[in-house]
Design a protein around this motif. Structure first.
Motif, PDB file in Angstrom:
ATOM      1  N   ALA A 244       0.618  -1.002   0.001  1.00  0.00           N
ATOM      2  CA  ALA A 244      -0.231  -0.143   0.466  1.00  0.00           C
ATOM      3  C   ALA A 244       1.062   1.293   0.314  1.00  0.00           C
ATOM      4  O   ALA A 244       1.910   1.689   0.688  1.00  0.00           O
ATOM      5  CB  ALA A 244      -0.758   0.048   1.711  1.00  0.00           C
TER       6      ALA A 244
ATOM      7  N   LYS B 156       1.512   5.563   0.367  1.00  0.00           N
ATOM      8  CA  LYS B 156       0.319   6.907   0.403  1.00  0.00           C
ATOM      9  C   LYS B 156       0.900   8.578  -0.071  1.00  0.00           C
ATOM     10  O   LYS B 156       2.675   8.146   0.537  1.00  0.00           O
ATOM     11  CB  LYS B 156      -0.040   7.229   1.308  1.00  0.00           C
TER      12      LYS B 156
ATOM     13  N   PRO C 220      -3.066  13.842   0.719  1.00  0.00           N
ATOM     14  CA  PRO C 220      -2.877  12.144   0.342  1.00  0.00           C
ATOM     15  C   PRO C 220      -3.429  11.696  -1.007  1.00  0.00           C
ATOM     16  O   PRO C 220      -4.836  12.293  -1.029  1.00  0.00           O
ATOM     17  CB  PRO C 220      -2.845  11.504   1.261  1.00  0.00           C
ATOM     18  N   THR C 221      -3.117  10.392  -1.375  1.00  0.00           N
ATOM     19  CA  THR C 221      -3.721   9.738  -2.235  1.00  0.00           C
ATOM     20  C   THR C 221      -3.162   8.393  -1.826  1.00  0.00           C
ATOM     21  O   THR C 221      -2.058   8.473  -2.063  1.00  0.00           O
ATOM     22  CB  THR C 221      -3.252  10.435  -4.135  1.00  0.00           C
ATOM     23  N   ASP C 222      -4.207   7.877  -2.815  1.00  0.00           N
ATOM     24  CA  ASP C 222      -3.444   6.267  -1.932  1.00  0.00           C
ATOM     25  C   ASP C 222      -3.721   5.271  -3.067  1.00  0.00           C
ATOM     26  O   ASP C 222      -4.837   5.474  -3.822  1.00  0.00           O
ATOM     27  CB  ASP C 222      -4.404   5.848  -0.243  1.00  0.00           C
TER      28      ASP C 222
ATOM     29  N   VAL D  37      -3.763   0.514  -3.174  1.00  0.00           N
ATOM     30  CA  VAL D  37      -3.682  -0.716  -2.718  1.00  0.00           C
ATOM     31  C   VAL D  37      -3.110  -1.755  -3.525  1.00  0.00           C
ATOM     32  O   VAL D  37      -4.011  -1.496  -4.054  1.00  0.00           O
ATOM     33  CB  VAL D  37      -4.499  -1.087  -1.924  1.00  0.00           C
TER      34      VAL D  37
ATOM     35  N   PHE E 195      -5.402   3.519   4.104  1.00  0.00           N
ATOM     36  CA  PHE E 195      -4.918   3.502   2.998  1.00  0.00           C
ATOM     37  C   PHE E 195      -6.426   3.571   2.663  1.00  0.00           C
ATOM     38  O   PHE E 195      -6.877   2.345   2.865  1.00  0.00           O
ATOM     39  CB  PHE E 195      -3.704   2.644   2.039  1.00  0.00           C
TER      40      PHE E 195
ATOM     41  N   ASN F 279      -9.112   6.971  -2.540  1.00  0.00           N
ATOM     42  CA  ASN F 279      -8.650   8.749  -2.199  1.00  0.00           C
ATOM     43  C   ASN F 279      -7.832   8.954  -2.940  1.00  0.00           C
ATOM     44  O   ASN F 279      -6.588   8.833  -2.792  1.00  0.00           O
ATOM     45  CB  ASN F 279      -7.628   8.622  -0.691  1.00  0.00           C
TER      46      ASN F 279
END
Length: 330
Positions: A113, A115, A123-125, A127, A299, A303
């Motif tokens: 994951a 970030k 932030p942007t995530d 996974v 996460f 997002n």
């Protein structure tokens, strides 16, 4: 994009994107699982340990992401332009068991994951995990699989519930029986199995899935080698590795072509599909790995900044399930 109703419960989504038409078959209005249902099913399968409902055992590190010059050609997302971003990453084992041994097959697939902390602080995530695909086509089927696992303990009569599920779900059987085990968290490829729509500054869109390829190369181990490893071999190895060298992954967007299904993560796109390099992730040091820090870090797959949109409906339920799990582990 055009939506065409073909039955009471099924939609055909015809998406006109660069390179042609990508057709998907979405059954969004037939899904019954709620985010809480999905988390409860994870607990049924793995137990409720007041930890992450899945990928509970993990390790947090920090580094930077430098975008490639080609990234901006397919998306206007801020972190994929010119400026580097700080990243916080978490490698992990599968299941919601916090002390699952690293050296058993049930710890696969391994999780990755990321970030991204954008220059403006937002932030942007992403996974991902170490298998190119997901065991089921939608969240309801995933819940059924988890409940079957929970009902198939050592004293369960044969065929167990999970035996019966896998007999009618060959993709799930393949997922559970053909995993690869890494010598290190740093030496296996990770996949973002859900699809996103990238849109560039000119308004041109592509459907993509993420891939993260280790610059050190893939280094896998056999079952025999795995059995000789310690219960924390991956945790120990990654700590030693990052102390002596920077861990690097190339980040790619695999581009969908005509006929590729974008809303079914159990169907991998062909390896021959074009990939565009998005940049390089450089992992440079351990982060704070206290219990409190791990509990606070989460996460969320949807997002995402402007220039990226979700394309797989599973992402919406997954993203709503994460806060349920976060609240439970506090």
């Amino acid at each position: 994009m055009q939506l065409i109703k073909i039955s009471k419960s099924t939609l055909i989504t015809v998406s006109f994107v660069a390179g042609g038409i990508v057709t998907t078959y979405a059954q969004k209005d037939t899904l019954k699982s709620s985010p809480a249902d999905l988390v409860a099913a994870l607990h049924t399968a793995f137990g409720d340990h007041h930890a992450r409902a899945v990928h509970a055992k993990g390790i947090i590190l920090e580094g930077t992401f430098t975008p490639d010059k080609d990234a901006a050609t397919i998306t206007k997302a801020k972190h994929l332009q010119k400026e580097p971003s700080k990243v916080i990453v978490r490698f992990s084992n599968f299941t919601g068991i916090p002390d699952i041994p690293d050296n058993i097959g049930a710890a696969n697939p391994r999780g990755f994951a990321i970030k991204f902390l954008l220059p403006d602080g937002t932030p942007t995530d992403i996974v991902g995990h170490s298998f190119n695909g997901f065991p089921t086509s939608n969240s309801d089927e995933f819940r059924e699989l988890l409940l079957a696992i929970g009902a198939s303990g050592g004293n369960a009569a044969k065929p167990t519930a999970v035996d019966s599920f896998l007999a009618t779900h060959p993709v799930a059987k393949t997922f559970l029986t053909t995993q690869h085990t890494p010598a290190s968290y740093a030496t296996i490829t990770y996949f973002g199995v859900n699809s996103f729509k990238f849109t560039n500054a000119k308004g041109v869109s592509h459907f993509i899935r993420y891939q993260f390829v280790p610059i050190a190369g893939e280094q896998l181990i056999t079952q025999e080698q795995l059995e000789s490893k310690g219960t924390d071999y991956l945790m120990t190895e990654i700590k030693q590795r990052v102390e002596s060298k920077t861990i690097r992954f190339e980040m790619y967007a695999q581009i969908a072509e005509d006929g590729d299904v974008i809303d079914n993560p159990s169907v991998a796109w062909p390896d021959k599909r074009k990939r565009i390099k998005l940049g390089v992730i450089e992992i440079k040091k351990l982060a704070d790995n206290s219990v409190a820090s791990d509990k606070q870090l989460f996460f969320i797959p949807n997002n995402i900044p402007e220039g990226i949109a979700t394309a797989d409906p599973m992402l919406d339920l997954r993203s709503k399930a994460y806060p349920v799990s976060v609240k439970e582990r506090q």
